[in-house]
Scaffold this motif. Sequence first.
Motif, PDB file in Angstrom:
ATOM      1  N   ILE A  14       0.800  -1.005   0.035  1.00  0.00           N
ATOM      2  CA  ILE A  14       0.058  -0.121   0.100  1.00  0.00           C
ATOM      3  C   ILE A  14       0.860   1.159  -0.007  1.00  0.00           C
ATOM      4  O   ILE A  14       0.563   2.059  -0.716  1.00  0.00           O
ATOM      5  CB  ILE A  14      -1.024   0.015   1.241  1.00  0.00           C
ATOM      6  N   LEU A  15       1.741   1.330   0.824  1.00  0.00           N
ATOM      7  CA  LEU A  15       2.797   2.375   0.689  1.00  0.00           C
ATOM      8  C   LEU A  15       3.618   2.658  -0.472  1.00  0.00           C
ATOM      9  O   LEU A  15       3.525   3.596  -0.947  1.00  0.00           O
ATOM     10  CB  LEU A  15       3.829   2.271   1.925  1.00  0.00           C
ATOM     11  N   LYS A  16       4.066   1.644  -1.071  1.00  0.00           N
ATOM     12  CA  LYS A  16       4.849   1.613  -2.417  1.00  0.00           C
ATOM     13  C   LYS A  16       3.941   2.302  -3.339  1.00  0.00           C
ATOM     14  O   LYS A  16       4.249   3.073  -3.875  1.00  0.00           O
ATOM     15  CB  LYS A  16       5.364   0.240  -2.604  1.00  0.00           C
ATOM     16  N   ILE A  17       2.561   1.816  -3.381  1.00  0.00           N
ATOM     17  CA  ILE A  17       1.821   2.113  -4.468  1.00  0.00           C
ATOM     18  C   ILE A  17       1.279   3.670  -4.190  1.00  0.00           C
ATOM     19  O   ILE A  17       1.132   4.421  -5.111  1.00  0.00           O
ATOM     20  CB  ILE A  17       0.420   1.510  -4.620  1.00  0.00           C
ATOM     21  N   THR A  18       1.096   3.847  -2.962  1.00  0.00           N
ATOM     22  CA  THR A  18       0.834   5.358  -2.477  1.00  0.00           C
ATOM     23  C   THR A  18       1.714   6.403  -3.042  1.00  0.00           C
ATOM     24  O   THR A  18       1.650   7.412  -3.482  1.00  0.00           O
ATOM     25  CB  THR A  18       0.568   5.332  -1.114  1.00  0.00           C
ATOM     26  N   VAL A  19       2.957   6.040  -2.714  1.00  0.00           N
ATOM     27  CA  VAL A  19       4.235   7.022  -3.054  1.00  0.00           C
ATOM     28  C   VAL A  19       4.407   6.767  -4.611  1.00  0.00           C
ATOM     29  O   VAL A  19       4.417   8.022  -4.970  1.00  0.00           O
ATOM     30  CB  VAL A  19       5.593   6.482  -2.276  1.00  0.00           C
ATOM     31  N   GLU A  20       4.228   6.148  -5.213  1.00  0.00           N
ATOM     32  CA  GLU A  20       4.484   5.785  -6.567  1.00  0.00           C
ATOM     33  C   GLU A  20       3.216   6.960  -7.342  1.00  0.00           C
ATOM     34  O   GLU A  20       3.355   7.603  -8.115  1.00  0.00           O
ATOM     35  CB  GLU A  20       3.802   4.356  -7.142  1.00  0.00           C
ATOM     36  N   ILE A  21       1.895   6.812  -6.516  1.00  0.00           N
ATOM     37  CA  ILE A  21       0.913   7.600  -7.131  1.00  0.00           C
ATOM     38  C   ILE A  21       1.416   9.247  -6.917  1.00  0.00           C
ATOM     39  O   ILE A  21       1.015  10.036  -7.530  1.00  0.00           O
ATOM     40  CB  ILE A  21      -0.516   7.327  -6.461  1.00  0.00           C
ATOM     41  N   GLN A  22       1.839   9.347  -5.937  1.00  0.00           N
ATOM     42  CA  GLN A  22       2.210  10.622  -5.186  1.00  0.00           C
ATOM     43  C   GLN A  22       3.104  11.280  -6.254  1.00  0.00           C
ATOM     44  O   GLN A  22       3.114  12.410  -6.601  1.00  0.00           O
ATOM     45  CB  GLN A  22       2.462  10.521  -3.932  1.00  0.00           C
TER      46      GLN A  22
END
Length: 73
Positions: A14-22
Amino acid sequence: MNKNDNIQWLTKKILKITVEIQKKFPELYDLLNETPLFLSDRKRKITIEDFRQYLLSIRMQQKTFEKNSRINI
């Protein structure tokens, strides 16, 4: 994998995808606040399934946004 390992793995994803989206789609990142981890009023704990559903939800949003971004170019 035990329950704690599953939660840790899901949290990292979840963190990885969230950072990627950011980084790639800041406008979508702003909208993630509108995609909370939904919990039933009857639930007292967040379950592994809740984490899985949230992960799927943000992945789908990311894929949809990427697809729509390519179409609009």
